[in-house]
Design an enzyme around this catalytic site. Sequence first.
Site, PDB file in Angstrom:
ATOM      1  N   LYS A   1      -2.587   2.116   1.896  1.00  0.00           N
ATOM      2  CA  LYS A   1      -2.521   0.459   2.051  1.00  0.00           C
ATOM      3  C   LYS A   1      -1.142  -0.155   2.498  1.00  0.00           C
ATOM      4  O   LYS A   1      -1.211  -0.847   3.435  1.00  0.00           O
ATOM      5  CB  LYS A   1      -3.359  -0.049   1.063  1.00  0.00           C
ATOM      6  CG  LYS A   1      -2.697  -0.055  -0.406  1.00  0.00           C
ATOM      7  CD  LYS A   1      -3.469  -0.691  -1.433  1.00  0.00           C
ATOM      8  CE  LYS A   1      -3.320  -0.197  -2.907  1.00  0.00           C
ATOM      9  NZ  LYS A   1      -3.781   1.134  -3.179  1.00  0.00           N
ATOM     10  N   THR A   2      -0.129   0.638   1.689  1.00  0.00           N
ATOM     11  CA  THR A   2       1.059   0.094   2.322  1.00  0.00           C
ATOM     12  C   THR A   2       1.752   0.452   3.532  1.00  0.00           C
ATOM     13  O   THR A   2       2.118  -0.117   4.388  1.00  0.00           O
ATOM     14  CB  THR A   2       2.350   0.565   1.181  1.00  0.00           C
ATOM     15  OG1 THR A   2       2.030   0.172  -0.290  1.00  0.00           O
ATOM     16  CG2 THR A   2       3.652   0.258   1.315  1.00  0.00           C
TER      17      THR A   2
ATOM     18  N   GLU B   1      -1.306  -6.433   2.301  1.00  0.00           N
ATOM     19  CA  GLU B   1      -1.707  -5.256   1.282  1.00  0.00           C
ATOM     20  C   GLU B   1      -2.537  -5.902   0.531  1.00  0.00           C
ATOM     21  O   GLU B   1      -2.196  -6.680  -0.510  1.00  0.00           O
ATOM     22  CB  GLU B   1      -0.542  -4.484   1.017  1.00  0.00           C
ATOM     23  CG  GLU B   1      -1.042  -3.195  -0.155  1.00  0.00           C
ATOM     24  CD  GLU B   1       0.339  -2.715  -0.538  1.00  0.00           C
ATOM     25  OE1 GLU B   1       0.022  -1.780  -1.514  1.00  0.00           O
ATOM     26  OE2 GLU B   1       1.173  -2.422   0.313  1.00  0.00           O
TER      27      GLU B   1
END
Length: 459
Positions: A115-116, A159
């Site tokens: 997700k980052t 995020e």
Amino acid sequence: MEKRKYYFIAIGGVGMSGLAKYLLENGCEVSGSDIVDSKYIDKLRDLGAKVYIGQKKENVPSDAVVVASTAIRENNPEMIRAKELGLKVYHRSDILAEISRWGKFFLGYSGTHGKTTTSGLSSYVLEKAGLKPSYVVGGIIPEIGCNAHSQDGKFFAAELDESDGTIVKYSPNICVINNLEPDHLDFYKDGLKSILETFEKFISNIPETSVVLVNKDCDATRSLHSHKTLTFGLDDADYTAKNIKFMPECTTFDIYYRGEFLTDLKIILRGKHNVYNALSVLASLHQAGVDINLVKPHFATFSGMGRRFQKVAEFNGVVVYDDYAHHPTEIKATLSSAEGMNGKHIIAVFQPHRYSRLKNLWNEFLDAFSRVDKVIVTDVYAASEDEIPGINSERFAQELSNHISIPCEYIKGSMADVAKELYPQLKKDDVVIGLGAGTITNLSKELLVLNEEVVKVGS
């Protein structure tokens, strides 16, 4: 939020500082505290924030919205003071959810891993394409040099963290779910079942017009069925990556949408997991109506987020990488990035993150280190947790050395102590990969300090 004055308890972390920066850029008054100074805090001060080093009850203003992360305990003096003053204490997710409702087209990136990178890649290509996106992500975006920014373009990228169930607070227009696996088992007591229930609730809450992009090649995400969901993957999905070519300097592949050729793509990130990351970002932007030709060239210049297989030091023919991987699947993916480094001697330095994660995923961690020449295990980074009897790095290193035919060594103490033990062992063509979400990120700095001392003595 009805108030425009905010106080952050522990403002210096990458997530909290990003939110604080975004609020400052929108004219809000922001103050806060942390235990130690940091580069993130310096940037906030430059924007007008008042930041205290040391957490004391007198720091807390009587008229602010107080923001705290899950890591802040109830006995924190500033938390106690906020309650005494009758101030509502918001979780950082509440602030992100509020920001996401400020009129932008909201792109959310979630999942156990990736997700980052995906939120950062999306922000990066939109920025480089001149679309002036706003964003709050969990790492420093390369070249741009920050983790959050408010601008006047159409898009807001963020995020979305699932670790504590707060993902249900968000309502993105487009959401990517990269993958789902058992993690954060201190919160998700029934493991994957609890995680899937949370994501089902999240999907059912978001508007009917929203689109959820799920990874069809991940068993758990594939089970998330809704008329809002589209799929991405390497075969038989709405968005597919085909003709993948892994080369020493780059990876290329073609993207098809519902069987029709959409575009070709080139990335300089290593590993199969980054094909998925780039595919999901391209799919999300396509669904958002972005002109693919505007963003496509910039995928090839994205060098990866800070602490994602990031080269951080080089000396005497030794190269040191730093990576945030702290889950077995992430460690496997990171170590797969080292494939193709022919003639190199790969040393993984693993700092377990949280006693509860090491306990709950013990066997999975034992199976995560097959692609290296040596493993060094450092003491557990507790991340505010109490120790768990019998769960420690010395025992883990012993079991690991019995489990795999690779030399394993436990080194106790601080990261400076680890560097002192490791430095004399290093030789030309060694590749050191630091793995973990804690102080392991300081390993390269400590190795460089030792190397400078040796150079001085020798000169």
